[in-house]
Design a protein around this motif. Structure first.
Motif, PDB file in Angstrom:
ATOM      1  N   ARG A  70     -23.790  36.539 -33.195  1.00 40.29           N
ATOM      2  CA  ARG A  70     -23.479  35.150 -32.854  1.00 40.29           C
ATOM      3  C   ARG A  70     -24.389  34.187 -33.621  1.00 40.29           C
ATOM      4  O   ARG A  70     -23.922  33.188 -34.194  1.00 40.29           O
ATOM      5  CB  ARG A  70     -23.636  34.944 -31.343  1.00 40.29           C
ATOM      6  N   MET A  71     -25.664  34.485 -33.634  1.00 36.97           N
ATOM      7  CA  MET A  71     -26.601  33.600 -34.325  1.00 36.97           C
ATOM      8  C   MET A  71     -26.376  33.637 -35.836  1.00 36.97           C
ATOM      9  O   MET A  71     -26.498  32.605 -36.512  1.00 36.97           O
ATOM     10  CB  MET A  71     -28.040  34.002 -33.987  1.00 36.97           C
ATOM     11  N   LYS A  72     -26.017  34.810 -36.355  1.00 34.53           N
ATOM     12  CA  LYS A  72     -25.759  34.939 -37.787  1.00 34.53           C
ATOM     13  C   LYS A  72     -24.555  34.101 -38.205  1.00 34.53           C
ATOM     14  O   LYS A  72     -24.590  33.361 -39.188  1.00 34.53           O
ATOM     15  CB  LYS A  72     -25.521  36.402 -38.132  1.00 34.53           C
ATOM     16  N   VAL A  73     -23.464  34.214 -37.431  1.00 37.16           N
ATOM     17  CA  VAL A  73     -22.246  33.474 -37.745  1.00 37.16           C
ATOM     18  C   VAL A  73     -22.455  31.975 -37.530  1.00 37.16           C
ATOM     19  O   VAL A  73     -22.020  31.154 -38.346  1.00 37.16           O
ATOM     20  CB  VAL A  73     -21.063  33.988 -36.908  1.00 37.16           C
ATOM     21  N   GLU A  80     -22.659  25.417 -33.303  1.00 34.21           N
ATOM     22  CA  GLU A  80     -23.452  25.856 -32.160  1.00 34.21           C
ATOM     23  C   GLU A  80     -23.023  27.272 -31.748  1.00 34.21           C
ATOM     24  O   GLU A  80     -21.839  27.596 -31.831  1.00 34.21           O
ATOM     25  CB  GLU A  80     -23.274  24.907 -30.982  1.00 34.21           C
ATOM     26  N   PRO A  81     -23.964  28.099 -31.295  1.00 41.08           N
ATOM     27  CA  PRO A  81     -23.591  29.448 -30.853  1.00 41.08           C
ATOM     28  C   PRO A  81     -22.511  29.453 -29.773  1.00 41.08           C
ATOM     29  O   PRO A  81     -21.677  30.359 -29.713  1.00 41.08           O
ATOM     30  CB  PRO A  81     -24.910  30.020 -30.308  1.00 41.08           C
ATOM     31  N   GLN A  82     -22.505  28.407 -28.933  1.00 47.41           N
ATOM     32  CA  GLN A  82     -21.528  28.319 -27.846  1.00 47.41           C
ATOM     33  C   GLN A  82     -20.124  27.977 -28.336  1.00 47.41           C
ATOM     34  O   GLN A  82     -19.183  27.950 -27.541  1.00 47.41           O
ATOM     35  CB  GLN A  82     -21.974  27.269 -26.813  1.00 47.41           C
ATOM     36  N   GLN A  83     -19.997  27.708 -29.631  1.00 47.65           N
ATOM     37  CA  GLN A  83     -18.678  27.406 -30.199  1.00 47.65           C
ATOM     38  C   GLN A  83     -17.950  28.659 -30.678  1.00 47.65           C
ATOM     39  O   GLN A  83     -16.840  28.560 -31.199  1.00 47.65           O
ATOM     40  CB  GLN A  83     -18.816  26.435 -31.383  1.00 47.65           C
ATOM     41  N   LEU A  84     -18.548  29.837 -30.468  1.00 47.35           N
ATOM     42  CA  LEU A  84     -17.988  31.083 -30.986  1.00 47.35           C
ATOM     43  C   LEU A  84     -17.476  31.984 -29.879  1.00 47.35           C
ATOM     44  O   LEU A  84     -18.097  32.110 -28.816  1.00 47.35           O
ATOM     45  CB  LEU A  84     -19.050  31.832 -31.800  1.00 47.35           C
TER      46      LEU A  84
END
Length: 366
Positions: A70-73, A80-84
């Motif tokens: 998640r952090m990589k993408v 934002e991580p919460q957008q994935l």
């Protein structure tokens, strides 16, 4: 048992013949598969390094939040991580969207022909499917898709580049479309082949998310990243949209090896750039063949090409398979006189082109 009525005539996905099946059937030593749009160059060396050094406990569940990936993408896309939202391939993301928004009271709009899982999942949920034919150039007719939307419409599916035509939606067309879509409709922009695009008038879909909160973009590690066997895909959208979809996601839906492999692959964009360039050169090989042979074809922004042979695609498919090349017949894709061919390595392309010339010579003789 009281099955859903919409399941009575619904067929399961039928995978193509495996390379081993074809070897056995035709007594061949070598078979080349150019049917499923996989990367003929494999994956980044980073992935091999990760796999050889990964110290994973097989008895422990994977990270359900997929934090490392998640952090990589998120860093790569500048979101934002919460957008994935991560899925077991982007197919599962499509399934989650359908489960969240579609039912018997809803309708959904899509092009035809296009990626079949949009329709498949809509039927499972009992929604009304509204299909808008592609134009003669294999492009979405966005104005007609807008006209198909009403108060019952929950999701519109756009595939760009589109499977099976390889055509794409131009930036000005997409912006005009998004400006006219009602706020209650989720627009899903499937970019499974995004990494192969070279067109100058393509759009930045991630940037568009900031202006259009009803947009959701799906991408995958199965194509250019060469990780089809790991089944990792993802969706990118507003925090609000993703927060509504996240509870539908199955726990631990991405295995630990797949998460690590995808994170390693995303860290090697040089490999992706090389694959994009090799793919562009491969397409030129097929364009030259089609033009010299007088065959109709569609220029592609993906890693495949749709070629019209003027005869049943099954006939071309069977001939090539007997010679050790597996392609995809257009009979099942909405283009019955065509075949869809994944762009291979330069040598694979040349070998296949030689066989297609042989087929054309035989067809002309008869």
């Amino acid at each position: 048992m009281q099955w859903k009525t919409q399941l009575h005539n619904l067929k399961a996905y039928q995978p193509g013949k495996t390379m081993e099946d074809v070897k056995e059937q035709f007594n061949l030593e070598k078979v080349v598969k150019l049917a499923s749009n996989e990367n003929p160059f494999g994956c980044s060396p980073n992935v091999q390094t990760f796999i050889s050094s990964a110290a994973l406990s097989h008895a422990i569940y994977p990270d359900g939040y997929a934090k490392q990936l998640r952090m990589k993408v998120a860093g790569h896309l500048n979101v934002e991580p919460q957008q994935l939202l991560f899925g077991n391939g982007s197919d599962e993301v499509i399934q989650m969207i359908s489960r969240a928004l579609l039912d018997r009271s809803k309708s959904t709009v899509m092009a035809v022909p296009t990626f079949p899982q949009y329709k498949h999942n809509a039927i499972v949920e009992g929604a009304e499917v509204r299909e808008v034919p592609l134009d003669d150039e294999g492009r979405h007719q966005l104005a007609k898709m807008i006209d198909s939307i009403d108060d019952t419409t929950a999701v519109v599916w756009l595939c760009s580049p589109n499977n099976p035509t390889g055509e794409y939606i131009r930036k000005d067309e997409l912006l005009h479309f998004l400006d006219r879509v009602p706020e209650h409709v989720l627009v899903v922009l499937d970019e499974a082949y995004y990494e192969y695009v070279t067109a100058e008038d393509y759009y930045d879909s991630i940037e568009l998310l900031r202006a259009y909160p009803q947009l959701l973009v799906t991408r995958t590690f199965s194509k250019a990243y060469g990780l089809a066997g790991f089944r990792v895909g993802y969706g990118v959208g507003s925090v609000d949209v993703i927060s509504k979809l996240e509870p539908i996601r199955e726990p631990f839906n991405n295995n630990a090896l797949g998460q690590g492999a995808a994170a390693a692959a995303m860290g090697d964009q040089t490999f992706i750039e090389e694959c994009r360039e090799q793919n562009r050169e491969g397409l030129k090989q097929f364009y030259a063949f089609c033009e010299s042979s007088g065959l109709k074809y569609m220029k592609s922004q993906a890693n495949f090409i749709l070629i019209d042979f003027g005869v049943s695609g099954d006939e071309v498919f069977q001939f090539l398979m007997s010679k050790g090349f597996i392609v995809r017949s257009g009979e099942a894709l909405g283009y019955p006189q065509s075949v869809r061919i994944t762009v291979g390595s330069p040598q694979q392309n040349e070998e296949l082109i030689t066989l297609m010339k042989e087929f054309l010579a035989l067809a002309k003789h008869y």
